[in-house]
Design a protein around this motif. Structure first.
Motif, short mmCIF file in Angstrom:
data_model
loop_
_atom_site.label_atom_id
_atom_site.label_comp_id
_atom_site.label_asym_id
_atom_site.label_seq_id
_atom_site.Cartn_x
_atom_site.Cartn_y
_atom_site.Cartn_z
N ILE A 51 -17.42 18.33 -11.25
CA ILE A 51 -17.40 17.13 -12.08
C ILE A 51 -15.99 16.57 -12.01
CG2 ILE A 51 -17.71 16.12 -14.35
CD1 ILE A 51 -19.72 18.34 -14.95
N ILE A 52 -15.87 15.35 -11.49
CA ILE A 52 -14.59 14.69 -11.28
C ILE A 52 -14.44 13.55 -12.28
CG2 ILE A 52 -13.21 13.30 -9.67
CD1 ILE A 52 -14.61 14.77 -7.37
N LYS A 53 -13.26 13.44 -12.86
CA LYS A 53 -12.92 12.31 -13.71
C LYS A 53 -11.92 11.45 -12.94
CE LYS A 53 -11.20 11.12 -18.28
NZ LYS A 53 -10.61 11.62 -19.51
N ALA A 54 -12.30 10.20 -12.67
CA ALA A 54 -11.45 9.30 -11.89
C ALA A 54 -11.62 7.88 -12.40
CB ALA A 54 -11.80 9.40 -10.41
N GLU A 55 -10.65 7.04 -12.10
CA GLU A 55 -10.70 5.65 -12.54
C GLU A 55 -11.63 4.80 -11.69
OE1 GLU A 55 -9.21 4.34 -15.29
OE2 GLU A 55 -8.66 6.43 -15.73
N THR A 56 -11.71 5.13 -10.40
CA THR A 56 -12.53 4.34 -9.47
C THR A 56 -13.30 5.26 -8.54
OG1 THR A 56 -10.83 4.24 -7.76
CG2 THR A 56 -10.79 2.48 -9.46
N VAL A 57 -14.33 4.71 -7.92
CA VAL A 57 -15.08 5.47 -6.94
C VAL A 57 -14.20 5.82 -5.74
CG1 VAL A 57 -16.08 3.47 -5.76
CG2 VAL A 57 -17.30 5.66 -5.75
N GLU A 58 -13.29 4.92 -5.40
CA GLU A 58 -12.38 5.19 -4.27
C GLU A 58 -11.48 6.40 -4.56
OE1 GLU A 58 -13.85 1.11 -4.09
OE2 GLU A 58 -12.73 2.11 -5.69
N GLU A 59 -11.00 6.49 -5.79
CA GLU A 59 -10.18 7.64 -6.18
C GLU A 59 -10.99 8.92 -6.12
OE1 GLU A 59 -7.19 9.02 -9.77
OE2 GLU A 59 -8.86 7.69 -10.28
N ALA A 60 -12.21 8.89 -6.64
CA ALA A 60 -13.07 10.07 -6.61
C ALA A 60 -13.41 10.47 -5.17
CB ALA A 60 -14.34 9.81 -7.41
#
Length: 103
Positions: A51-60
């Motif tokens: 489970i990843i917490k990121a600001e954008t899909v690109e960051e994830a």
């Protein structure tokens, strides 16, 4: 936003095991940075979920693509954007700030 990083092993388990140490080091860096919330292998052992917490899909995507399992070609990943709408009172609010608390 949260993302489900679903890993699927595409090489024999012996090749996965050979990369466990660098994979775990990568996971530790992700937890230290606050991007990774939970991680573990699937049962049966055919892959894993992070489970990843990121600001954008690109960051994830960049985070998921840096996994040694991915860079070494022993696994593939699917990334699913996920916005929790309900959570238990035990789940941290930061993991689903818009989610209704269900008791």
């Amino acid at each position: 936003m949260l993302f489900l990083d679903i890993l699927k092993y595409v090489r024999p388990i012996e090749e996965i095991d050979a990369l466990l140490e660098p994979h775990r080091d990568w996971l530790k860096r992700g937890f230290a940075s606050g991007h990774f919330l939970m991680a573990g292998r699937q049962e049966p052992r055919i892959g894993g979920v992070i489970i990843i917490k990121a600001e954008t899909v690109e960051e994830a995507q960049a985070l998921a693509a840096a996994d040694p399992f991915i860079t070494e070609g022993v696994a593939q990943f699917d990334l699913i954007a996920w916005e929790p709408t309900m959570r238990s009172a035990d789940a941290p609010e930061a993991w689903g700030p818009k989610a209704a608390v269900i008791r």
